[in-house]
Motif scaffolding. Structure first.
Motif, short mmCIF file in Angstrom:
data_model
loop_
_atom_site.label_atom_id
_atom_site.label_comp_id
_atom_site.label_asym_id
_atom_site.label_seq_id
_atom_site.Cartn_x
_atom_site.Cartn_y
_atom_site.Cartn_z
N VAL A 126 -7.97 5.87 -63.41
CA VAL A 126 -7.25 5.53 -64.55
C VAL A 126 -5.59 5.09 -64.05
O VAL A 126 -5.73 4.43 -64.62
CB VAL A 126 -6.74 7.13 -64.67
CG1 VAL A 126 -5.79 7.42 -65.58
CG2 VAL A 126 -8.31 8.42 -64.99
N LEU A 127 -5.47 4.77 -63.44
CA LEU A 127 -3.91 4.35 -63.18
C LEU A 127 -4.04 2.71 -63.07
O LEU A 127 -3.08 2.08 -63.69
CB LEU A 127 -2.88 4.82 -61.59
CG LEU A 127 -2.75 6.09 -61.42
CD1 LEU A 127 -1.89 6.64 -60.02
CD2 LEU A 127 -1.55 5.99 -62.76
N PRO B 24 -3.15 -2.84 -60.92
CA PRO B 24 -3.75 -2.29 -59.00
C PRO B 24 -2.46 -1.98 -58.35
O PRO B 24 -3.29 -0.96 -57.22
CB PRO B 24 -4.55 -3.51 -59.18
CG PRO B 24 -3.56 -4.52 -59.48
CD PRO B 24 -3.05 -4.20 -61.43
N GLN B 25 -1.14 -2.09 -59.15
CA GLN B 25 0.11 -2.01 -57.83
C GLN B 25 -0.60 -0.06 -58.04
O GLN B 25 0.16 0.06 -56.81
CB GLN B 25 0.85 -2.55 -58.33
CG GLN B 25 2.15 -2.17 -57.41
CD GLN B 25 2.36 -2.61 -56.24
OE1 GLN B 25 1.94 -3.67 -56.15
NE2 GLN B 25 3.39 -1.77 -55.31
N GLY C 176 -2.97 1.44 -56.21
CA GLY C 176 -2.79 1.37 -54.95
C GLY C 176 -1.67 2.61 -54.50
O GLY C 176 -2.05 3.05 -52.84
N GLU C 177 -0.89 2.30 -54.72
CA GLU C 177 -0.06 3.57 -54.38
C GLU C 177 -0.49 4.61 -53.95
O GLU C 177 -0.06 5.76 -53.61
CB GLU C 177 1.56 2.97 -55.47
CG GLU C 177 2.38 1.83 -55.07
CD GLU C 177 4.02 1.55 -56.00
OE1 GLU C 177 3.36 2.47 -57.13
OE2 GLU C 177 4.19 0.57 -55.68
N TYR C 178 -1.17 5.45 -55.47
CA TYR C 178 -1.54 6.23 -55.89
C TYR C 178 -2.09 7.21 -54.83
O TYR C 178 -2.22 8.17 -53.37
CB TYR C 178 -2.06 6.62 -57.37
CG TYR C 178 -3.01 8.01 -57.02
CD1 TYR C 178 -1.95 9.04 -57.71
CD2 TYR C 178 -4.21 8.13 -56.86
CE1 TYR C 178 -3.20 10.11 -57.32
CE2 TYR C 178 -5.04 9.33 -56.56
CZ TYR C 178 -4.53 10.06 -57.09
OH TYR C 178 -5.22 11.45 -57.26
N PRO D 291 3.18 -5.05 -47.95
CA PRO D 291 2.40 -4.50 -49.53
C PRO D 291 1.68 -3.10 -49.11
O PRO D 291 1.69 -2.94 -48.15
CB PRO D 291 1.26 -6.39 -49.94
CG PRO D 291 1.69 -6.36 -47.80
CD PRO D 291 3.13 -6.23 -47.43
N THR D 292 1.62 -2.80 -51.14
CA THR D 292 0.83 -1.77 -50.42
C THR D 292 -0.29 -1.27 -49.89
O THR D 292 -1.16 -0.45 -49.23
CB THR D 292 0.36 -0.75 -52.22
OG1 THR D 292 1.85 -0.79 -52.82
CG2 THR D 292 -0.58 0.18 -52.36
#
Length: 305
Positions: A24-25, A31-32, A35-37, A247-248
């Motif tokens: 969903v995010l 994508p950033q 990936g953080e989530y 980076p994430t």
């Protein structure tokens, strides 16, 4: 009473929902954000396992019948969501107002990593807990359970049942874990929505995870080491954010790798101990989850960890 099968199904559903929110995010914010989530979710979920084992200690100490544990965890998780929201928005506000707070959080995470790696973080002694002493001193209480009620009446006076005391301790332990986990996830993302979503999806599945894992603490003997490594990595990442921001995807790879190695090493060590027999030096057993069969559930269980 929640059976092992029910807990396994519910846990699988919550994990599937939590992981699905990555898509969903990803579709909504890119994508950033996805990936953080995901990195934040993995951190929060892994740290929550220690929380589950602490609950097992509390329920065992107070001899809470299994049929009443569900209610305590329901309200405990509801309160945890509220407190996490407060911690997250306060932490984001501090980071945006004072840049040097970043280094304070980083140093604190390194200290916490050392404590968890030495297994000092999850040692619980309810009999010496200041919150327990405060509740017993301030709130009129009874030693008798009255079904699932948190409060009851005795001789016309409203008093708290042991379930209320356990609920307060559950909330207090979550505050302690939030102090560790919120700075860790803020090192991954500063977006309040992403941070809270990761916390919420991880916390909402904790109730089912408790009934699934409460008696399996001995099978995750290296969990504290893995969590210590993860928190140490996140602390270093936070301290070096202005010098060399990682980076994430790199953070996500490290977290996933550490968790995988920790679980695999723990399971392999358990199988080795089983093959060698009781003289292999296996770790102590996890505190039992009370099944409500105690002939006198009104008195605290004398078993200790």
């Amino acid at each position: 009473v929640i059976s092992f099968r029910e807990a396994a199904i519910e846990s699988a559903v919550w994990v599937a929902l939590g992981l699905s929110f990555v898509g969903v995010l990803w579709w909504w914010q890119g994508p950033q954000a996805g990936g953080e989530y995901l990195a934040g979710y993995l951190i929060e979920k892994s740290l929550s396992v220690d929380n589950v084992f602490v609950w097992a200690v509390l329920f065992s100490y107070f001899a809470v019948p299994a049929m009443y544990q569900f209610r305590v965890l329901f309200w405990g998780i509801f309160g945890a969501l509220v407190m996490r929201a407060i911690f997250i928005f306060a932490g984001v506000a501090l980071l945006e107002t004072f840049d040097w707070i970043l280094y304070v959080f980083g140093a604190f995470l390194l200290y916490t990593a050392f404590k968890i790696a030495r297994h000092a973080e999850t040692e619980v002694h309810p009999e010496s807990n200041p919150v327990l002493r405060f509740v017993r001193r301030v709130v009129p209480s009874t030693a008798e359970y009255d079904g699932q009620k948190l409060f009851t009446r005795q001789r016309g006076k409203r008093v708290a049942t042991p379930l209320f005391t356990v609920l307060v301790l559950v909330e207090a332990t979550d505050v302690v874990f939030a102090v560790d986990s919120v700075p860790a996830i803020l090192a991954i993302s500063r977006e309040p929505f992403i941070v809270f979503a990761a916390n919420a999806f991880a916390i909402l599945g904790l109730r089912a995870m408790y009934f699934l894992l409460a008696g399996m603490a001995d099978r995750f003997r290296y969990l504290n080491v893995g969590l210590g490594v993860i928190l140490g990595f996140v602390g270093v990442k936070m301290l070096l954010a202005d010098v060399y921001p990682l980076p994430t995807w790199a953070s996500l790879a490290v977290i996933a790798a550490v968790l995988t190695i920790t679980v695999v090493a723990s399971l392999r060590a358990g199988r080795r101990d089983t093959a060698r027999g009781p003289e292999s030096g296996a770790p102590r057993e996890a505190p039992p989850v009370h099944d409500g069969a105690d002939p006198d559930p009104t008195e605290p269980d004398e078993r200790r960890t």
